[in-house]
Design a protein around this motif. Sequence first.
Motif, short mmCIF file in Angstrom:
data_model
loop_
_atom_site.label_atom_id
_atom_site.label_comp_id
_atom_site.label_asym_id
_atom_site.label_seq_id
_atom_site.Cartn_x
_atom_site.Cartn_y
_atom_site.Cartn_z
N GLY A 60 -13.77 -0.56 3.32
CA GLY A 60 -12.41 -0.33 3.78
C GLY A 60 -11.42 -1.07 2.90
N ILE A 61 -10.17 -0.63 2.94
CA ILE A 61 -9.10 -1.25 2.16
C ILE A 61 -7.96 -1.61 3.10
N ARG A 62 -7.39 -2.80 2.93
CA ARG A 62 -6.29 -3.23 3.78
C ARG A 62 -4.97 -2.71 3.23
N PRO A 63 -4.08 -2.23 4.10
CA PRO A 63 -2.81 -1.66 3.64
C PRO A 63 -1.68 -2.67 3.57
N ALA A 64 -1.93 -3.93 3.94
CA ALA A 64 -0.86 -4.91 4.10
C ALA A 64 -0.24 -5.32 2.78
N GLY A 65 1.06 -5.63 2.83
CA GLY A 65 1.77 -6.21 1.69
C GLY A 65 2.08 -5.21 0.60
N LEU A 72 -1.76 2.64 -1.45
CA LEU A 72 -1.47 3.84 -0.66
C LEU A 72 -0.62 4.82 -1.46
N LEU A 73 0.31 4.32 -2.28
CA LEU A 73 1.10 5.20 -3.14
C LEU A 73 0.19 5.93 -4.13
N LEU A 74 -0.78 5.21 -4.69
CA LEU A 74 -1.74 5.82 -5.61
C LEU A 74 -2.53 6.92 -4.90
N VAL A 75 -2.95 6.66 -3.65
CA VAL A 75 -3.67 7.66 -2.86
C VAL A 75 -2.83 8.92 -2.71
N ASP A 212 7.58 3.24 -1.66
CA ASP A 212 7.78 3.98 -0.41
C ASP A 212 7.14 5.35 -0.53
N SER A 213 6.51 5.76 0.56
CA SER A 213 5.96 7.11 0.66
C SER A 213 5.73 7.40 2.14
N ALA A 214 5.50 8.65 2.47
CA ALA A 214 5.24 9.00 3.87
C ALA A 214 4.00 8.28 4.39
N LEU A 215 2.97 8.14 3.54
CA LEU A 215 1.73 7.48 3.96
C LEU A 215 1.98 5.99 4.22
N ILE A 216 2.78 5.35 3.37
CA ILE A 216 3.10 3.93 3.56
C ILE A 216 3.87 3.73 4.86
N ARG A 217 4.84 4.60 5.13
CA ARG A 217 5.61 4.50 6.37
C ARG A 217 4.72 4.72 7.59
N GLN A 218 3.76 5.65 7.49
CA GLN A 218 2.82 5.89 8.59
C GLN A 218 1.96 4.67 8.85
#
Length: 440
Positions: A60-65, A72-75, A212-218
């Motif tokens: 797993g990967i942590r989304p924090a910070g 997440l932007l790369l994803v 910023d991206s939709a995935l980051i905001r989610q």
Amino acid sequence: MGRTVVVLGGGISGLAASYHLSRAPCPPKVVLVESSERLGGWIRSVRGPNGAIFELGPRGIRPAGALGAQTLLLVSELGLDSEVLPVRGDHPAAQNRFLYVGGALHALPTGLRGLLRPSPPFSKPLFWAGLRELTTPRGKDPDETVHSFAQRRLGPEVASLAMDSLCRGVFAGNSRELSIRSCFPSLFQAEQTHRSILLGLLLGSGRTPQPDSALIRQALAERWSQWSLRGGLEMLPQALETHLTSRGVSVLRGQPVCGLSLQAEGRWKVSLRDSSLEADHVISAIPASVLSELLPAEAAPLARALSAITAVSVAVVNLQYRGAHLPVQVMLGGSWLQTLEASGCVLSQELFQQRAQEAAATQLGLKEMPSHCLVHLHKNCIPQYTLGHWQKLESARQFLTAHRLPLTLAGASYEGVAVNDCIESGRQAAVSVLGTEPKS
């Protein structure tokens, strides 16, 4: 004629560096060289006989910070949004953490009530550790072991129980040897800047710009604890490889590098097993100790600094039990594995499976035989940032600057072993080579 950049190592750091180089407005010619036949390093996913995904490395990967947001932007840029499997903040897996001490599992205290009352394995409420932390003066040493730092600021119990477990879980290392400055830089900086860890974490280190991206905001809205991908984390390096191929990056597999030498005109000659490459710049995303053996004689001081950055091996055992939706992953490493290696003991799959089954039976109550087992030993996979690690990095940087070597260092050997850290090190290496942020 455009520049040629050779990237050594096809793990996630090398893939990230190549990705960001390839997205420059006027990209250089990029050649990615990997010694094995597969890319992704120790990110590897295998589908079991019943369809379950077995992660042979990180699960797993942590989304924090800011670094979590960059990943997440790369994803999103790779078109993997629909494949993301998050662990949301309201999920039990995100809300419960346990320590195994004295033959029993103990839930870590949460919330204000948990801090105000004794919670085994701690003999006193953690409130007192927090009060001690707030009243402890700033340390004066330029570095300190994780254990010494935690004992000085939070007391011996937190140091021996919590921080020691954290170091074994993240680094497969010994908290009495690892560096607080290099392993947990945010804690070190909090004390240096605000005199207190708690005050530093509360006040922060200033606003860090975040993508910023939709995935980051989610992820922020749902308070993700971590995330994976539907087909396993290896989908990430596989998507990066597909992107690199579409951008014209040359990917050489099964090509171990035999040596690096500087030509008269300042270019590198990268010697492979049966051929060689010429490069204007090299990004090394291979382990520091491996790079140290490839450098030319004139870079001996750099080689000495890099060879001092050691790593430990970790065995990952996946156990599938009947009726369970997910396999149990057991990681075996640290001093136990180092002692076995030093004694010349045969590190067999049977040994690792036996130890993993014993741990699952003792700690989780899973006493039946697993229906399926997958064992993988990662040799020298987690670098050890021991006391004074920052001085090794400073020595390497000074040599590279003083001699203007067209060489950039990236990967887990230097400033972070997590997947997010490795991806960011690759991005920063590309930025350093390009002199500017790459654009899409």
